[in-house]
Design a protein around this motif. Structure first.
Motif, PDB file in Angstrom:
ATOM      1  N   ASP A 254      -2.063  23.303 -11.557  1.00 19.64           N
ATOM      2  CA  ASP A 254      -1.884  22.333 -10.475  1.00 19.64           C
ATOM      3  C   ASP A 254      -2.779  21.099 -10.671  1.00 19.64           C
ATOM      4  N   ARG A 255      -2.380  20.006 -10.032  1.00 15.69           N
ATOM      5  CA  ARG A 255      -3.202  18.780  -9.987  1.00 15.69           C
ATOM      6  C   ARG A 255      -4.416  19.058  -9.088  1.00 15.69           C
ATOM      7  N   PRO A 256      -5.643  18.718  -9.529  1.00 13.77           N
ATOM      8  CA  PRO A 256      -6.802  18.932  -8.646  1.00 13.77           C
ATOM      9  C   PRO A 256      -6.648  18.112  -7.360  1.00 13.77           C
ATOM     10  N   GLY A 257      -6.944  18.736  -6.223  1.00  9.55           N
ATOM     11  CA  GLY A 257      -6.879  18.020  -4.933  1.00  9.55           C
ATOM     12  C   GLY A 257      -5.470  17.663  -4.509  1.00  9.55           C
ATOM     13  N   HIS A 258      -4.490  18.342  -5.074  1.00 12.68           N
ATOM     14  CA  HIS A 258      -3.067  17.991  -4.888  1.00 12.68           C
ATOM     15  C   HIS A 258      -2.657  17.925  -3.404  1.00 12.68           C
ATOM     16  N   ASP A 259      -2.191  16.759  -2.965  1.00 10.39           N
ATOM     17  CA  ASP A 259      -1.719  16.601  -1.578  1.00 10.39           C
ATOM     18  C   ASP A 259      -0.471  17.449  -1.354  1.00 10.39           C
TER      19      ASP A 259
ATOM     20  N   HIS B  60      -2.351  14.934 -21.736  1.00 12.27           N
ATOM     21  CA  HIS B  60      -2.317  15.395 -20.344  1.00 12.27           C
ATOM     22  C   HIS B  60      -1.693  16.790 -20.234  1.00 12.27           C
ATOM     23  N   TYR B  61      -0.561  16.996 -20.887  1.00 16.89           N
ATOM     24  CA  TYR B  61       0.162  18.261 -20.679  1.00 16.89           C
ATOM     25  C   TYR B  61      -0.345  19.393 -21.573  1.00 16.89           C
ATOM     26  N   SER B  62      -1.097  19.068 -22.640  1.00 19.22           N
ATOM     27  CA  SER B  62      -1.643  20.150 -23.466  1.00 19.22           C
ATOM     28  C   SER B  62      -2.767  20.866 -22.717  1.00 19.22           C
TER      29      SER B  62
ATOM     30  N   PRO C 201      -8.956   9.595  -6.383  1.00 21.31           N
ATOM     31  CA  PRO C 201      -9.538   8.260  -6.597  1.00 21.31           C
ATOM     32  C   PRO C 201      -8.490   7.154  -6.414  1.00 21.31           C
ATOM     33  N   TYR C 202      -7.239   7.443  -6.793  1.00 17.57           N
ATOM     34  CA  TYR C 202      -6.172   6.439  -6.578  1.00 17.57           C
ATOM     35  C   TYR C 202      -6.039   6.115  -5.095  1.00 17.57           C
ATOM     36  N   SER C 203      -5.846   7.147  -4.261  1.00 15.29           N
ATOM     37  CA  SER C 203      -5.595   6.860  -2.839  1.00 15.29           C
ATOM     38  C   SER C 203      -6.832   6.264  -2.178  1.00 15.29           C
TER      39      SER C 203
ATOM     40  N   LEU D   3      10.159  21.355 -18.262  1.00 16.50           N
ATOM     41  CA  LEU D   3       9.878  20.494 -17.111  1.00 16.50           C
ATOM     42  C   LEU D   3       8.603  21.012 -16.441  1.00 16.50           C
ATOM     43  N   PRO D   4       7.478  20.303 -16.619  1.00 16.07           N
ATOM     44  CA  PRO D   4       6.187  20.815 -16.117  1.00 16.07           C
ATOM     45  C   PRO D   4       6.022  20.615 -14.614  1.00 16.07           C
ATOM     46  N   VAL D   5       6.178  21.688 -13.855  1.00 16.63           N
ATOM     47  CA  VAL D   5       6.034  21.625 -12.394  1.00 16.63           C
ATOM     48  C   VAL D   5       4.622  22.092 -12.033  1.00 16.63           C
TER      49      VAL D   5
ATOM     50  N   SER E  56       6.344   5.495   1.264  1.00 12.24           N
ATOM     51  CA  SER E  56       6.395   6.828   0.661  1.00 12.24           C
ATOM     52  C   SER E  56       6.847   6.716  -0.801  1.00 12.24           C
ATOM     53  N   ASN E  57       7.041   7.858  -1.463  1.00 10.68           N
ATOM     54  CA  ASN E  57       7.394   7.878  -2.891  1.00 10.68           C
ATOM     55  C   ASN E  57       8.714   7.170  -3.163  1.00 10.68           C
ATOM     56  N   ASN E  58       8.673   6.238  -4.109  1.00 11.76           N
ATOM     57  CA  ASN E  58       9.888   5.523  -4.518  1.00 11.76           C
ATOM     58  C   ASN E  58      10.512   6.177  -5.741  1.00 11.76           C
TER      59      ASN E  58
ATOM     60  N   SER F  43       0.835  -1.199   0.000  1.00 12.68           N
ATOM     61  CA  SER F  43       0.000   0.000   0.000  1.00 12.68           C
ATOM     62  C   SER F  43       0.874   1.254   0.000  1.00 12.68           C
ATOM     63  N   THR F  44       0.265   2.369   0.298  1.00 10.48           N
ATOM     64  CA  THR F  44       0.933   3.653   0.075  1.00 10.48           C
ATOM     65  C   THR F  44       0.661   4.623   1.225  1.00 10.48           C
ATOM     66  N   ASP F  45       1.581   5.569   1.415  1.00  6.29           N
ATOM     67  CA  ASP F  45       1.352   6.612   2.435  1.00  6.29           C
ATOM     68  C   ASP F  45       0.189   7.528   2.040  1.00  6.29           C
ATOM     69  N   GLU F  46      -0.215   7.475   0.757  1.00  2.34           N
ATOM     70  CA  GLU F  46      -1.297   8.371   0.311  1.00  2.34           C
ATOM     71  C   GLU F  46      -2.629   8.050   0.987  1.00  2.34           C
TER      72      GLU F  46
HETATM   73  O1  DAU Z   1       3.467   8.465  -1.953  1.00  2.00           O
HETATM   74  C1  DAU Z   1       3.410   7.272  -2.649  1.00  2.00           C
HETATM   75  C2  DAU Z   1       2.820   7.499  -4.017  1.00  2.00           C
HETATM   76  O2  DAU Z   1       3.805   8.187  -4.783  1.00  2.00           O
HETATM   77  C3  DAU Z   1       2.403   6.212  -4.704  1.00  2.00           C
HETATM   78  O3  DAU Z   1       1.354   5.629  -3.973  1.00  2.00           O
HETATM   79  C4  DAU Z   1       1.948   6.481  -6.143  1.00  2.00           C
HETATM   80  O4  DAU Z   1       1.688   5.261  -6.800  1.00  2.00           O
HETATM   81  C5  DAU Z   1       3.069   7.195  -6.869  1.00  2.00           C
HETATM   82  O5  DAU Z   1       2.662   7.520  -8.183  1.00  2.00           O
HETATM   83  C6  DAU Z   1       3.462   8.468  -6.123  1.00  2.00           C
HETATM   84  O6  DAU Z   1       2.398   9.454  -6.165  1.00  2.00           O
HETATM   85  P1  DAU Z   1       2.696  11.013  -6.383  1.00  2.00           P
HETATM   86  O7  DAU Z   1       1.472  11.640  -6.891  1.00  2.00           O
HETATM   87  O8  DAU Z   1       3.357  11.599  -5.200  1.00  2.00           O
HETATM   88  O9  DAU Z   1       3.842  10.880  -7.549  1.00  2.00           O
HETATM   89  P2  DAU Z   1       4.078  11.667  -8.919  1.00  2.00           P
HETATM   90  O10 DAU Z   1       5.408  11.228  -9.408  1.00  2.00           O
HETATM   91  O11 DAU Z   1       2.923  11.577  -9.829  1.00  2.00           O
HETATM   92  O12 DAU Z   1       4.187  13.165  -8.429  1.00  2.00           O
HETATM   93  C7  DAU Z   1       5.136  13.557  -7.446  1.00  2.00           C
HETATM   94  C8  DAU Z   1       4.935  15.035  -7.193  1.00  2.00           C
HETATM   95  O13 DAU Z   1       5.335  15.766  -8.362  1.00  2.00           O
HETATM   96  C9  DAU Z   1       3.503  15.432  -6.942  1.00  2.00           C
HETATM   97  O14 DAU Z   1       3.462  16.464  -5.977  1.00  2.00           O
HETATM   98  C10 DAU Z   1       3.008  15.964  -8.287  1.00  2.00           C
HETATM   99  C11 DAU Z   1       4.258  16.556  -8.890  1.00  2.00           C
HETATM  100  N1  DAU Z   1       4.345  16.510 -10.372  1.00  2.00           N
HETATM  101  C12 DAU Z   1       4.133  15.319 -10.978  1.00  2.00           C
HETATM  102  C13 DAU Z   1       4.205  15.230 -12.359  1.00  2.00           C
HETATM  103  C14 DAU Z   1       3.940  13.922 -13.056  1.00  2.00           C
HETATM  104  C15 DAU Z   1       4.675  17.658 -11.081  1.00  2.00           C
HETATM  105  O15 DAU Z   1       4.911  18.731 -10.509  1.00  2.00           O
HETATM  106  N2  DAU Z   1       4.751  17.560 -12.456  1.00  2.00           N
HETATM  107  C16 DAU Z   1       4.514  16.405 -13.126  1.00  2.00           C
HETATM  108  O16 DAU Z   1       4.551  16.413 -14.370  1.00  2.00           O
END
Ligand code: DAU
Ligand code: NAD
Length: 339
Positions: free
Chosen positions: A275-280, A335-337, A152-154, A207-209, A181-183, A124-127
């Protein structure tokens, strides 16, 4: 000892297959994977000819297929990595997350009850704990932090955890759960932050942040996750949850800047996008329990792990070029467009 590793053609499952075959020469490791967009036989190429390794292409939601494999193989342990794992995709299309992550977990545990096993381990995941505020660096997730999901994932992963605990209580299924946590590390699918940024930087692409890049993740080198699961399935207490993390908190912007620096690229490549909707905001694991009970500690510091990871992507361009030139290209464009 015979272990079925579901989702073993994915990022962490693939690393776990390599780790176990390398460490336990007498174990039989069986990978069960549906080979979705995230599953990749090239990740398993190094073990393909190992006589102690076997692969089945099967979907964990396919009860008949799963039962057939259990009937034939009679495994001792199941480690369930199989999942839809990307938060952004769960926001676009939640249905498949409910199917695989919840229903699939139920099917696997039914097979365990029917055929008998010594351990079912749920990855499982910390999410599942939701997020922590940025202004409270003193707070961490422990195993007793209430489940409080955002995407929905978490939510699907938390549902699966509840189901696993219900099968333990009701049917006495010998389960354990780990919440990591994140790997990061080798074989990480390029849709995720670290590989995406490495690959884009190498191509001098933007680099899309998301948002301001201030969200915090607690990064763990994938091999350290594998060693923790290895300990839990051998020595962990049945019915217990173990948090896995290594106090490696970084903002997304910090991570991106480290990658750019390592590759000698300009920070001008950074592009702030919607930003991602609902971003943790922040994930942070308290790993005291696994450390005290099982003696686990992470071996790799972020500064070293990120260098090793970047080197792996430089040395294994074919692996990721096959992915980014395939159907992933359409996902990326779509996704990015919108951002
Ligand atoms: O914490 C564990 C979780 O980590 C796992 O359960 C998930 O399976 C795994 O995908 C990961 O989830 P995150 O949402 O944290 O990982 P992601 O790599 O998608 O995003 C990491 C952070 O970077 C998050 O705050 C969103 C941000 N991000 C992500 C992408 C893809 C960006 O800023 N730009 C991007 O293009
Ligand atoms: P991934 O997306 O790289 O791999 C998932 C694998 O599961 C793929 O090989 C895919 O083909 C397979 N799969 C998907 N649906 C399937 C189905 N219905 N039947 C059989 N196989 C199926 O994922 P990952 O990042 O390696 O994550 C593995 C597990 O670890 C997941 O359960 C995830 O929730 C959990 N996790 C991931 C992280 C992380 O940072 N990546 C952190 C904590 C926990």
């Amino acid at each position: 000892m015979k272990i079925i590793v579901t989702g073993g053609a994915g990022f962490i499952g693939g690393n776990f297959v390599h780790y176990m075959l390398n460490k336990y020469k007498a174990y039989d490791i069986i990978c069960l994977d549906a080979l979705t967009y995230a599953g990749n036989m090239e990740t398993l190429a190094p073990v393909q000819n190992n006589p102690k390794f076997k692969f089945y292409k099967a979907d964990i939601t396919d009860r008949l297929a799963v039962y057939e494999i259990f009937e034939k193989e009679k495994p001792d342990i199941i480690v369930n990595f199989a999942a839809e794992s990307h938060v952004d995709r769960s926001i676009d299309n939640p249905g498949i997350f409910l199917q695989t992550n919840i229903i699939g977990t139920g099917v696997l545990m039914d097979a365990c009850r029917k055929y008998g096993i010594t351990r079912y381990h749920q990855v499982s995941t910390d999410e599942v704990y939701g997020d922590l505020p940025l202004d409270r660096p003193d707070l961490f997730f422990t195993e007793t932090t209430p489940l409080h999901t955002s995407s929905p994932y978490s939510a699907s992963k938390a549902s699966a955890d509840l189901l696993v605990q219900a099968y333990h209580r009701t049917y006495k299924l010998p389960v354990t759960i780990s919440r990591c946590s994140n790997n990061y590390g080798p074989y990480h699918f390029p849709e995720k932050l670290i590989p995406l940024m490495i690959i884009n930087a190498l191509a001098d692409k933007e680099l899309p942040v998301y948002g301001k890049g201030e969200n915090v993740r607690d990064w763990l080198y994938v091999e350290d996750h594998c060693s923790a699961i290895d300990l839990i399935i051998h020595e962990g207490k049945v019915g217990e949850v173990y948090n896995i993390g290594g106090h490696n908190e970084k903002t997304n912007l910090e991570v991106v800047k480290i990658i750019l620096k390592e590759l000698g690229k300009s920070e001008d490549l950074i592009k702030y996008v919607t930003d991602r909707p609902g971003h943790d905001m922040r994930y942070a694991i308290d790993p005291t329990k696994i450390h005290h009970e099982l003696g686990w500690l992470p071996a790799t510091k972020f500064e070293d792990g990120i260098k090793k990871t970047i080197k792996w992507y430089l040395d294994n361009k074919e692996w990721w070029q096959h992915i980014i030139n395939g159907e992933y290209k359409d996902y990326y464009a779509k996704h990015y467009s919108k951002k």
